[in-house]
Design a protein around this motif. Structure first.
Motif, PDB file in Angstrom:
ATOM      1  N   GLY A 106       2.467  -7.876   7.239  1.00 53.14           N
ATOM      2  CA  GLY A 106       1.284  -6.920   6.614  1.00 53.14           C
ATOM      3  C   GLY A 106       1.057  -5.707   7.311  1.00 53.14           C
ATOM      4  N   ASP A 107       1.498  -6.446   8.958  1.00 51.00           N
ATOM      5  CA  ASP A 107       0.855  -5.319  10.375  1.00 51.00           C
ATOM      6  C   ASP A 107       1.970  -3.960  10.309  1.00 51.00           C
ATOM      7  N   GLU A 108       1.244  -3.107  11.033  1.00 57.34           N
ATOM      8  CA  GLU A 108       2.235  -2.116  12.305  1.00 57.34           C
ATOM      9  C   GLU A 108       2.965  -1.150  10.957  1.00 57.34           C
ATOM     10  N   ASN A 109       2.753  -0.905  10.259  1.00 60.08           N
ATOM     11  CA  ASN A 109       3.524  -0.384   8.991  1.00 60.08           C
ATOM     12  C   ASN A 109       3.361   1.227   9.629  1.00 60.08           C
ATOM     13  N   ASN A 110       3.766   1.673  10.211  1.00 56.43           N
ATOM     14  CA  ASN A 110       3.767   3.300   9.936  1.00 56.43           C
ATOM     15  C   ASN A 110       3.063   4.466   9.379  1.00 56.43           C
ATOM     16  N   GLY A 111       4.367   4.418   8.345  1.00 55.17           N
ATOM     17  CA  GLY A 111       4.114   4.542   7.152  1.00 55.17           C
ATOM     18  C   GLY A 111       4.815   6.133   7.060  1.00 55.17           C
ATOM     19  N   LYS A 112       5.068   5.815   8.323  1.00 53.24           N
ATOM     20  CA  LYS A 112       6.587   7.312   8.062  1.00 53.24           C
ATOM     21  C   LYS A 112       6.980   8.200   7.042  1.00 53.24           C
ATOM     22  N   ASN A 172       8.266  11.232   1.530  1.00 52.73           N
ATOM     23  CA  ASN A 172       8.827  10.889   0.583  1.00 52.73           C
ATOM     24  C   ASN A 172       7.766  10.984  -0.728  1.00 52.73           C
ATOM     25  N   PRO A 173       8.170  12.253  -1.417  1.00 54.05           N
ATOM     26  CA  PRO A 173       8.004  13.121  -2.243  1.00 54.05           C
ATOM     27  C   PRO A 173       7.611  12.082  -3.248  1.00 54.05           C
ATOM     28  N   LYS A 174       8.078  11.517  -3.698  1.00 51.05           N
ATOM     29  CA  LYS A 174       8.411  10.707  -4.742  1.00 51.05           C
ATOM     30  C   LYS A 174       6.848   9.309  -4.238  1.00 51.05           C
ATOM     31  N   ILE A 175       6.890   9.050  -2.890  1.00 51.73           N
ATOM     32  CA  ILE A 175       5.661   8.369  -2.933  1.00 51.73           C
ATOM     33  C   ILE A 175       4.987   8.936  -2.983  1.00 51.73           C
ATOM     34  N   GLN A 176       4.452  10.193  -2.677  1.00 55.72           N
ATOM     35  CA  GLN A 176       3.189  10.904  -2.372  1.00 55.72           C
ATOM     36  C   GLN A 176       2.614  11.559  -4.363  1.00 55.72           C
ATOM     37  N   GLU A 177       4.057  11.535  -4.985  1.00 61.10           N
ATOM     38  CA  GLU A 177       3.650  11.769  -6.085  1.00 61.10           C
ATOM     39  C   GLU A 177       2.875  10.130  -6.719  1.00 61.10           C
ATOM     40  N   PHE A 178       3.062   9.231  -6.561  1.00 58.36           N
ATOM     41  CA  PHE A 178       2.785   7.818  -7.060  1.00 58.36           C
ATOM     42  C   PHE A 178       1.392   7.735  -6.914  1.00 58.36           C
ATOM     43  N   MET A 179       1.166   8.173  -5.468  1.00 57.26           N
ATOM     44  CA  MET A 179       0.510   7.664  -4.534  1.00 57.26           C
ATOM     45  C   MET A 179      -0.899   8.767  -5.988  1.00 57.26           C
ATOM     46  N   LYS A 180      -0.904   9.780  -5.573  1.00 55.89           N
ATOM     47  CA  LYS A 180      -1.983  10.808  -7.132  1.00 55.89           C
ATOM     48  C   LYS A 180      -1.670  10.662  -7.881  1.00 55.89           C
ATOM     49  N   ALA A 181      -0.835   9.748  -8.584  1.00 60.47           N
ATOM     50  CA  ALA A 181      -1.191   9.774 -10.082  1.00 60.47           C
ATOM     51  C   ALA A 181      -1.743   8.393 -10.343  1.00 60.47           C
ATOM     52  N   ASN A 182      -1.709   7.728  -9.556  1.00 60.85           N
ATOM     53  CA  ASN A 182      -2.543   6.474  -8.966  1.00 60.85           C
ATOM     54  C   ASN A 182      -3.674   5.787  -8.443  1.00 60.85           C
ATOM     55  N   ASN A 183      -4.406   7.476  -8.000  1.00 63.97           N
ATOM     56  CA  ASN A 183      -5.829   7.729  -7.527  1.00 63.97           C
ATOM     57  C   ASN A 183      -6.185   6.927  -5.827  1.00 63.97           C
ATOM     58  N   LEU A 184      -4.265   6.732  -4.994  1.00 60.44           N
ATOM     59  CA  LEU A 184      -4.269   6.031  -4.003  1.00 60.44           C
ATOM     60  C   LEU A 184      -4.249   6.998  -2.770  1.00 60.44           C
ATOM     61  N   LYS A 185      -5.641   6.646  -2.003  1.00 59.01           N
ATOM     62  CA  LYS A 185      -6.364   8.449  -1.842  1.00 59.01           C
ATOM     63  C   LYS A 185      -5.336   7.534  -0.022  1.00 59.01           C
ATOM     64  N   ASP A 186      -3.965   6.912   0.168  1.00 49.71           N
ATOM     65  CA  ASP A 186      -3.471   6.703   1.787  1.00 49.71           C
ATOM     66  C   ASP A 186      -3.218   5.228   1.863  1.00 49.71           C
ATOM     67  N   ASN A 187      -1.984   5.313   2.466  1.00 48.88           N
ATOM     68  CA  ASN A 187      -1.470   4.763   2.822  1.00 48.88           C
ATOM     69  C   ASN A 187      -1.888   2.950   2.720  1.00 48.88           C
ATOM     70  N   HIS A 188      -2.999   3.258   3.423  1.00 45.14           N
ATOM     71  CA  HIS A 188      -4.022   1.813   2.990  1.00 45.14           C
ATOM     72  C   HIS A 188      -4.210   1.798   1.554  1.00 45.14           C
ATOM     73  N   ALA A 189      -4.440   2.513   0.712  1.00 48.09           N
ATOM     74  CA  ALA A 189      -5.266   2.091  -0.454  1.00 48.09           C
ATOM     75  C   ALA A 189      -3.183   1.830  -0.776  1.00 48.09           C
ATOM     76  N   LEU A 190      -2.875   2.245  -0.510  1.00 44.19           N
ATOM     77  CA  LEU A 190      -1.049   2.299  -0.869  1.00 44.19           C
ATOM     78  C   LEU A 190       0.103   1.276  -0.276  1.00 44.19           C
ATOM     79  N   GLN A 191      -0.648   0.116   0.781  1.00 43.88           N
ATOM     80  CA  GLN A 191      -0.633  -1.159   0.877  1.00 43.88           C
ATOM     81  C   GLN A 191      -1.206  -2.319   0.036  1.00 43.88           C
ATOM     82  N   ASN A 192      -2.183  -1.829   0.063  1.00 40.25           N
ATOM     83  CA  ASN A 192      -3.207  -2.874  -0.185  1.00 40.25           C
ATOM     84  C   ASN A 192      -2.791  -3.248  -1.964  1.00 40.25           C
ATOM     85  N   TYR A 193      -2.127  -1.734  -3.032  1.00 38.87           N
ATOM     86  CA  TYR A 193      -1.497  -2.187  -3.640  1.00 38.87           C
ATOM     87  C   TYR A 193       0.121  -2.744  -3.985  1.00 38.87           C
ATOM     88  N   PHE A 194       0.851  -2.732  -3.255  1.00 41.40           N
ATOM     89  CA  PHE A 194       2.222  -3.810  -2.465  1.00 41.40           C
ATOM     90  C   PHE A 194       1.140  -4.977  -2.687  1.00 41.40           C
TER      91      PHE A 194
END
Length: 681
Positions: free
Chosen positions: A320-326, A331-353
């Motif tokens: 779970g460490d050192e995910n630079n998020g680049k 990735n537009p699909k991932i950004q759209e998913f984050m908006k649709a699921n109210n995931l405000k940033d990459n930390h929130a997305l990794q927590n979802y994962f």
């Protein structure tokens, strides 16, 4: 004869411990590590003879094997011919020798009772423990107690009541960046057991290699390992080997970053299109699993299910460490998913994962462990957080209700001093944490990241410093006398060779190979006085690749060289006294005289062995600063004032000598600077 005389003046005096015979030892003179919680030294000794044996009250296999191994170590060290080759099984536990009484056999798991009592009297030794694993710790203590005098080999009479301070005392070994053969893993497991560590954290996947045979997803090891991986049978062998020695194996499958080797065979699971290839450089890389792709979770569930056949422990580490998020950001699909699921940033997305992975693991009766990322996790409270960025994160996660481990301060790959690691108490005496929060701090792990280690050098990077970490995690916090710790560590380091460790013997072997010569005296005099550069600084002069050789002076040199430490201690003792201490004066002067002349004597070898060219300037620096040390020593002894011109010139030499060369630095330089400063006072 002249050459022989020079040889006798070598730095061997700093590599040998003077042995004094005591009619009755003090507790601090016992070569125990970790130091027991409660120990009382009694009068007398148990003298070994041919009738020596071990008697067990149960025929449980793990205990029998542990007793047999201990008996073998005792007889090998003493050269004693005993009448009974194997332990004896006698339920009434009567017999002369060691009597071991175990209350019950239990499953090896987090939090079991690891206590034991050991009583040595002049005619019998008794170990009592609630279970086999506690008895194993008692045997480890007993083996360390073995001593000798003119009358033979013996155990001092003692009464010990002991238990660990922390329940999780681990060593993480990274075999992704540099693969380690099975025999390397086993000898380190043996050494871990000898100092009462109980968790092997096995870092099996990273950008540089996927090291496990995976029958259900074969492209993982076929394409992601360069052919260097463990089969199912080998994994089971190592896990069982560790279990029989009281050590749990916690595998680490690093996700969602550090994932290049996973994605070589399965690029469709990545957050960006492939193809991917195994990384050869060091650093943090972009390839990351796509947390919005449902196929990722199906894939990982198949993988995890197969791994349950190999790793029975309840706890699995998922990185779970050192995910630079680049890749996620691009990735537009991932950004759209984050908006649709109210995931405000990459930390929130990794927590979802992680929440998704946690559900998969729970179906398999596994509990997740992970490295602390840049923010607090939002997972169920059975999750264990491993703090590596600082002590604050350890305490904050524990306060939030998570169980926590500390590795910050235990990064042994950084080649820091034993003293630094030993003083890294997870819960220091002045801690203001509540008892409830303290209970959530399970312990810690030494971490052996493998950018700069291979099978020849890994032992010298782990040991003996990790024995000091083992004591910090087992013994009471009040056990913190540095001088006494080093006295004991020097002896325990020698004992660890019994288990096949190469941390001492490979030092000379590597120097002989560099020199292509049996005579390595001058080379050894030089390397005894230097140490590897702090690891994060090593990649500045070079761009390293994973297949580069690990055979240079920087690889042979030791992280905390004993010779340099003893010299530094002598300087401190010399400077601490108001009057001249002649003994320490002579010790310091003798070493400085050798280093003063050493560069000239080493030059012929340097000229004939190009591998030494990069360290030649530092060899010359060592001789120059030794001259300054000698001159400072005489000024102090004679209480004379230093010439200002000498001060200026010496200052420039000392500054130049402080610059590393060949990725090593002078380990005694700080002591030369202390002598110089006193001479200028």
């Amino acid at each position: 004869m002249k050459k022989l005389a020079l040889g006798l003046k070598s730095l061997i005096m700093f590599l040998l411990i003077p042995i004094t015979l005591f009619s009755q030892k003090d507790v601090k003179e016992l070569s125990l590590m970790p130091m027991p919680e409660n120990i009382h030294l009694n009068a007398g000794k148990f003298v070994l003879d041919k009738n020596f044996t071990i008697v067990l009250n149960t025929n449980e296999n793990k205990l029998f094997d542990a007793a047999y191994r201990s008996l073998k170590i005792i007889t090998d060290r003493s050269g004693l011919y005993v009448l009974s080759q194997f332990p004896l099984i006698q339920p009434d536990v009567k017999g002369k020798g060691i009597v071991i009484n175990v209350a019950e056999d239990v499953k090896l798991e987090l939090g079991i009772d690891e206590s034991y009592q050991l009583v040595v009297s002049s005619d019998k030794i008794r170990i009592d423990a609630p279970n086999t694993f506690g008895a194993m710790h008692g045997l480890s203590t007993l083996v360390q107690l073995l001593d000798s005098d003119e009358g033979g080999y013996y155990f001092p009479c003692v009464t010990i009541k002991d238990k660990p301070r922390f329940v999780w005392r681990g060593l993480m070994i990274d075999i992704s960046r540099h693969f380690e053969p099975i025999e390397v893993m086993k000898r380190n497991i043996d050494a871990m057991a000898a100092v009462k560590m109980n968790v092997l954290h096995w870092h099996l996947t990273d950008d540089h290699g996927f090291r496990i045979e995976t029958k259900s997803l074969p492209k993982l090891h076929e394409l992601g390992s360069d052919g260097l991986y463990y089969t199912h049978e080998q994994i089971k062998d190592v896990v069982n080997y560790a279990y029989e020695r009281g050590i749990r194996v916690v595998p680490e499958f690093d996700l969602p970053g550090h994932a290049t080797a996973w994605l070589v065979g399965y690029p469709e699971l990545a957050s960006a299109p492939g193809p991917y290839s195994i990384e050869r450089l060091w650093g943090i890389f972009n390839p990351t699993f796509d947390p919005t792709n449902e196929d990722v979770y199906k894939f990982l569930e198949i993988f995890f299910k197969e791994m349950t056949e190999l790793f029975p422990d309840q706890y699995w580490h998922l990185g779970g460490d050192e995910n630079n998020g680049k890749q996620w950001n691009a990735n537009p699909k991932i950004q759209e998913f984050m908006k649709a699921n109210n995931l405000k940033d990459n930390h929130a997305l990794q927590n979802y994962f992680n929440v998704r992975l946690d559900k998969i693991l729970k179906k398999l009766n596994k509990t997740m462990v992970g490295w602390y990322t840049d923010e607090m996790p939002d997972l169920e409270k059975d999750y264990i957080v491993q703090a590596w960025k600082g002590r604050t994160t350890l305490y904050e996660t524990a306060k939030k209700g998570y169980r926590s481990l500390i590795s910050h301060g235990f990064y042994i790959d950084l080649v820091q001093s034993t003293e630094y690691h030993y003083n890294n108490d997870p819960i220091p005496p002045d801690s203001i944490l509540t008892d409830e929060v303290k209970e959530r701090i399970l312990g810690g792990e030494a971490t052996m990241w493998a950018e700069f280690v291979g099978p020849e050098t890994i032992d010298s990077r782990i040991w003996p410093r990790t024995a000091a970490i083992a004591e910090r995690l087992w013994s009471p916090g009040a056990v913190n006398d540095l001088d006494n710790m080093f006295d004991r560590l020097d002896q325990v380091s020698l004992q660890l060779e019994t288990y096949g460790l190469t941390h001492i013997k490979n030092y000379n072997m590597m120097l002989r190979r560099i020199a292509n010569n049996y005579n390595i005296e001058e080379l050894k005099n030089f390397v005894n006085a230097v140490k590897p550069l702090y690891t994060y600084s090593r990649d500045r002069p070079h761009i390293f690749k994973s297949y580069y050789p690990l055979t240079r002076i920087v690889d042979a040199s030791l992280p905390d060289p004993r010779c340099a430490r003893l010299f530094n201690n002598s300087v401190d003792l010399f400077l601490a006294k108001e009057t001249i201490d002649i003994d320490n004066y002579k010790k310091v002067k003798s070493s400085l005289e050798i280093w003063k002349e050493n560069h000239e004597r080493l030059l012929p070898l340097i000229k004939s062995r190009p591998i030494l060219n990069e360290v030649a300037p530092l060899s010359e620096d060592l001789s120059k600063v030794a001259v300054i040390g000698l001159e400072s020593l005489e000024l102090i002894k004679e209480n004379k004032k230093a010439d200002p011109l000498w001060v200026t010139a010496s200052n420039e030499i000392l500054k130049a000598a402080a610059i590393p060369k060949g990725e090593i630095e002078i380990a005694i330089l700080s002591s030369i600077q202390k002598l110089f400063a006193r001479a200028n006072k």
